[in-house]
Write a protein that holds these residues in place. Structure first.
Motif, PDB file in Angstrom:
ATOM      1  N   ALA A  90       0.811  -1.364  -0.010  1.00 23.92           N
ATOM      2  CA  ALA A  90      -0.055  -0.084   0.035  1.00 23.92           C
ATOM      3  C   ALA A  90       0.946   1.134  -0.119  1.00 23.92           C
ATOM      4  O   ALA A  90       2.095   1.154   0.704  1.00 23.92           O
ATOM      5  CB  ALA A  90      -0.796   0.101   1.308  1.00 23.92           C
ATOM      6  N   ARG A 150      -5.068   0.063  -2.424  1.00 23.94           N
ATOM      7  CA  ARG A 150      -5.557  -1.106  -1.936  1.00 23.94           C
ATOM      8  C   ARG A 150      -6.329  -1.880  -2.919  1.00 23.94           C
ATOM      9  O   ARG A 150      -6.198  -2.984  -3.013  1.00 23.94           O
ATOM     10  CB  ARG A 150      -6.605  -0.637  -0.876  1.00 23.94           C
ATOM     11  CG  ARG A 150      -7.509  -1.761  -0.364  1.00 23.94           C
ATOM     12  CD  ARG A 150      -8.079  -1.163   0.761  1.00 23.94           C
ATOM     13  NE  ARG A 150      -9.008  -2.287   1.257  1.00 23.94           N
ATOM     14  CZ  ARG A 150      -8.458  -3.370   2.087  1.00 23.94           C
ATOM     15  NH1 ARG A 150      -7.509  -3.346   2.703  1.00 23.94           N
ATOM     16  NH2 ARG A 150      -9.441  -4.449   2.421  1.00 23.94           N
ATOM     17  N   MET A 185      -0.487  -4.378   3.886  1.00 19.92           N
ATOM     18  CA  MET A 185      -1.836  -3.316   3.578  1.00 19.92           C
ATOM     19  C   MET A 185      -2.509  -2.905   4.984  1.00 19.92           C
ATOM     20  O   MET A 185      -2.167  -3.789   6.081  1.00 19.92           O
ATOM     21  CB  MET A 185      -2.725  -4.094   2.831  1.00 19.92           C
ATOM     22  CG  MET A 185      -3.408  -5.415   3.299  1.00 19.92           C
ATOM     23  SD  MET A 185      -3.866  -6.443   1.785  1.00 19.92           S
ATOM     24  CE  MET A 185      -5.159  -5.629   1.230  1.00 19.92           C
ATOM     25  N   GLY A 186      -3.323  -2.083   5.026  1.00 15.96           N
ATOM     26  CA  GLY A 186      -3.939  -1.595   6.328  1.00 15.96           C
ATOM     27  C   GLY A 186      -4.977  -2.400   6.877  1.00 15.96           C
ATOM     28  O   GLY A 186      -5.552  -1.965   7.837  1.00 15.96           O
ATOM     29  N   ASN A 232      -1.146   1.392  13.250  1.00 16.44           N
ATOM     30  CA  ASN A 232      -1.293   2.629  12.102  1.00 16.44           C
ATOM     31  C   ASN A 232      -2.343   3.564  12.503  1.00 16.44           C
ATOM     32  O   ASN A 232      -3.365   3.340  11.896  1.00 16.44           O
ATOM     33  CB  ASN A 232      -1.515   1.647  10.912  1.00 16.44           C
ATOM     34  CG  ASN A 232      -1.707   2.870   9.715  1.00 16.44           C
ATOM     35  OD1 ASN A 232      -1.239   3.693   9.741  1.00 16.44           O
ATOM     36  ND2 ASN A 232      -2.288   2.086   8.714  1.00 16.44           N
ATOM     37  N   ARG A 251      -7.611  11.369   0.172  1.00 22.13           N
ATOM     38  CA  ARG A 251      -7.119  10.246  -0.919  1.00 22.13           C
ATOM     39  C   ARG A 251      -8.135   9.694  -2.107  1.00 22.13           C
ATOM     40  O   ARG A 251      -9.405   9.843  -1.796  1.00 22.13           O
ATOM     41  CB  ARG A 251      -6.690   9.269  -0.152  1.00 22.13           C
ATOM     42  CG  ARG A 251      -5.225   9.540   0.401  1.00 22.13           C
ATOM     43  CD  ARG A 251      -4.136   9.496  -0.225  1.00 22.13           C
ATOM     44  NE  ARG A 251      -4.119   8.350  -1.311  1.00 22.13           N
ATOM     45  CZ  ARG A 251      -3.372   7.016  -0.904  1.00 22.13           C
ATOM     46  NH1 ARG A 251      -2.851   7.051   0.297  1.00 22.13           N
ATOM     47  NH2 ARG A 251      -3.274   6.067  -1.578  1.00 22.13           N
ATOM     48  N   THR A 281      -6.675   4.322   3.044  1.00 19.56           N
ATOM     49  CA  THR A 281      -6.859   5.457   3.995  1.00 19.56           C
ATOM     50  C   THR A 281      -8.043   6.246   3.974  1.00 19.56           C
ATOM     51  O   THR A 281      -9.040   6.269   4.964  1.00 19.56           O
ATOM     52  CB  THR A 281      -5.886   6.500   3.922  1.00 19.56           C
ATOM     53  OG1 THR A 281      -4.509   5.741   3.923  1.00 19.56           O
ATOM     54  CG2 THR A 281      -5.879   7.742   4.904  1.00 19.56           C
TER      55      THR A 281
HETATM   56  P1  PGA Z   1      -3.542   3.458   1.294  1.00 19.79           P
HETATM   57  O1  PGA Z   1      -3.085   2.662   2.507  1.00 19.79           O
HETATM   58  O2  PGA Z   1      -4.264   4.473   1.620  1.00 19.79           O
HETATM   59  O3  PGA Z   1      -2.028   4.009   0.802  1.00 19.79           O
HETATM   60  O4  PGA Z   1      -4.212   2.480   0.157  1.00 19.79           O
HETATM   61  C1  PGA Z   1      -3.662   1.466   2.773  1.00 19.79           C
HETATM   62  C2  PGA Z   1      -4.307   1.342   3.864  1.00 19.79           C
HETATM   63  O5  PGA Z   1      -4.189   2.093   5.122  1.00 19.79           O
HETATM   64  O6  PGA Z   1      -5.092   0.160   4.029  1.00 19.79           O
END
Ligand code: PGA
Length: 307
Positions: free
Chosen positions: A100, A130, A147-148, A164, A195, A201
């Protein structure tokens, strides 16, 4: 005693099969060659290792002892071969990562240490959002995604390894800087720089506001990179919600501040994700263990004094 490894290997095969012909077939040798190796071993030991009863051969008592040791030696040799093959893989392997875009703020630190330890390893990295991450996992074209939020509805294994937090960022001169416990509704009047669609995010931000009163924001702008958003916020164009990992330098230089908004930070984690049942190369296995064991020690989550 001058026993050779070859003699022990041949003896082990004969003792296992209790049959010279079968041992010869297994070892791709002729039967006289097998008999010769066993005879030489018996000479070195000074005692017969087999005895013939009728048509069958049996191990003598010393034969049983030699069999025990030769099996242990064989196992050790096999283990040594496995370790060496694995080391070869670790020295020349390839690792593919799909990451990501926000994770790219800490990934270089991790890869720096990993590459230093495994100098011959080539790492292919695709830094993306994502949506593309999910595509790579679905198509099984990547070893790991970082990934998040692990994907729903896809058979994956995911492990969290680092926190995070997502925070509300503002320029230091922003009128809300310095306020305490800012009510979420107070943000409705602010311009938000978000974004792009497909960003994790952004999805987390939308989920948060949907769960906290479905606020509708009058003014929003969209930018497809964390860097662009930080610049815009610094220039006073509005507020943003980003991972604190993106802001270490700006917070240190006091170019951005974190607002004390109720319910924030949005607490998330970074996950290392792979398809369930994926067969790993030695390098991929080493990388997974490295991330899970060492990332929490090597990486620090930037902290922010609230504005
Ligand atoms: P991103 O971050 O916003 O750069 O896709 C991934 C996430 O936080 O899931």
């Amino acid at each position: 005693m001058n026993i050779t490894l070859r003699q022990l290997q041949v003896f082990e095969a004969v003792a296992r099969h209790l049959n010279f012909t079968r041992a010869a077939e297994e070892l791709f040798l002729t039967q006289p060659a097998v008999s010769m190796q066993v005879k030489q071993l018996e000479e070195q030991v000074g005692q017969p290792l087999f005895e013939q009863v009728g048509k069958k051969i049996h191990l003598t008592e010393p034969g049983r002892e030699v069999f025990r040791y030769s099996q242990a030696l064989n196992n050790l040799l096999t283990e040594m071969q496995m370790v060496l093959t694995e080391m070869k893989g670790l020295q020349h392997g390839r690792l593919t990562l799909t990451v990501a875009s926000t994770a790219n703020y800490f990934l270089p630190t991790l890869l720096g240490v990993f590459s230093q330890r495994h100098k011959g390893v080539t790492v292919d990295i695709d830094v993306t959002n994502r949506e593309n991450l999910l595509r790579a996992l679905t198509a099984n074209t990547t070893d790991f995604a970082i990934m998040g939020h692990p994907p729903d509805g896809l058979e994956v294994e995911s492990h969290p390894f680092l926190s995070n937090p997502l925070v509300v960022l503002a320029a230091p001169e922003h009128p809300l800087a310095g306020h305490r416990n800012i009510p979420i509704e107070r943000l409705a009047a602010e311009t938000f720089i978000m974004r792009e669609r497909g960003s994790g995010t952004r999805a987390a931000r939308e989920r948060f506001f949907a769960e906290h009163g479905s606020i509708s924001f009058s003014k929003t702008m969209e930018m497809n990179s964390n860097e662009a958003i930080k610049q815009a916020v610094q220039a006073g164009l509005g507020l943003g919600v980003l991972s604190i990992h993106t802001m270490e330098v700006e917070l240190m230089l006091k170019r951005l501040v974190v607002l004390d908004v109720e319910g924030f930070p949005i607490m998330r984690h970074w996950y290392i994700v792979h398809r369930q049942g994926k067969r790993f190369s030695a390098v991929a296995q080493a990388f997974k263990e490295f991330v899970l064991n060492e990332a929490p020690v090597l990486l620090k989550v930037p902290s922010a004094d609230l504005a």
